[in-house]
Design an enzyme around this catalytic site. Structure first.
Site, mmCIF file in Angstrom:
data_model
loop_
_atom_site.group_PDB
_atom_site.id
_atom_site.type_symbol
_atom_site.label_atom_id
_atom_site.label_comp_id
_atom_site.label_asym_id
_atom_site.label_seq_id
_atom_site.Cartn_x
_atom_site.Cartn_y
_atom_site.Cartn_z
ATOM 1 N NE ARG A 18 6.941 10.539 1.204
ATOM 2 C CZ ARG A 18 7.087 11.842 1.448
ATOM 3 N NH1 ARG A 18 6.590 12.725 0.595
ATOM 4 N NH2 ARG A 18 7.719 12.258 2.523
ATOM 5 C CG LEU A 19 0.388 8.079 -5.184
ATOM 6 C CD1 LEU A 19 -0.909 8.524 -5.848
ATOM 7 C CD2 LEU A 19 0.316 6.596 -4.824
#
Length: 234
Positions: free
Chosen positions: A206-207
């Protein structure tokens, strides 16, 4: 009180967004170059894969007269340096809402490619010549539907729509000519003059990458000095 530890919501598998991401070194000089490259890539992939349907489908968000938000998905029928554009019945909910408040948000999303583009700005009416040229390019049945549908108004049932379509087909018979169905006076479209364009690229854990072009001067999407580039946290 239940002690269940289950997570609320639909039971769907988690997906790690293992996309290519978008590093600053790979971003084009203008939002037009970057957006056009992504749109063309999505269209190319859609010709050979089934998981990128309708690659030019856009979500258009507006607000009504009370300030309540509204969103719907339409097809992006125009896209050039001036911005994304779409067509509609001008008396539809989106048409009435844009007339009241022209500030809109538009998004293109390709989940299978882990990419999305967000446009924010003001919806401006398309020129009548653009509207007529596009309308004449539509299939005969689609041109009829523009006359048959009182878009966004209540319908008593499917039979009403079929009856109205049959009526206009009698009124405008198919002659094989592109102009056998005239453009309805209540039909038109809008182009979004953007003040912000954000490029989202999915990454693992989720970066995600979020690269944003913000308007700082006059010009279109291809005017380099009209935009400032920055990064936002995911």
């Amino acid at each position: 009180m239940s002690s269940s530890s289950s997570v609320p919501g639909p039971d769907v598998p988690r997906i790690d967004y293992a996309g290519e991401g978008l590093d600053e070194s790979a971003v084009a000089a203008t939002p037009w170059e970057q957006a056009n490259a992504w749109v063309e890539h999505a269209a190319e992939v859609a010709r050979s894969r089934d998981d990128v349907p309708e690659p030019t489908a856009i979500s258009v968000a507006t607000v009504d007269s009370s300030g309540a938000p509204n969103v719907r998905t339409v097809l992006m029928r125009f896209f050039d340096e001036r911005g994304p554009g779409f067509v509609t019945n001008l008396g539809s909910s989106k048409g009435r809402e844009i007339e009241h408040e022209p500030r809109v948000a538009v998004s293109l999303t390709w989940p299978a490619l882990y990419r999305a583009i967000r446009f924010r700005g003001r919806a401006e009416p398309l020129g009548r010549d653009e509207v007529e040229a596009y309308f004449d390019s539509r299939p005969y049945g689609s041109r009829l539907s523009a006359w048959a549908s009182e878009q966004s108004e209540p319908a008593t049932g499917r039979d009403e729509l079929e009856r109205r379509w049959a009526e206009v087909s009698q009124r405008f018979p198919d002659t094989g000519d592109d102009t056998d169905v005239p453009v309805p006076p209540f039909w038109g479209g809008y182009r979004v003059r953007c003040d912000e364009v954000e490029f989202w690229a999915g990454r693992s854990n989720r970066l995600h990458d979020r690269i944003v072009f913000t308007r700082v001067g006059d010009g279109d999407l291809a005017t380099a000095n009209a935009w400032r580039r920055s990064r936002r946290q995911p």
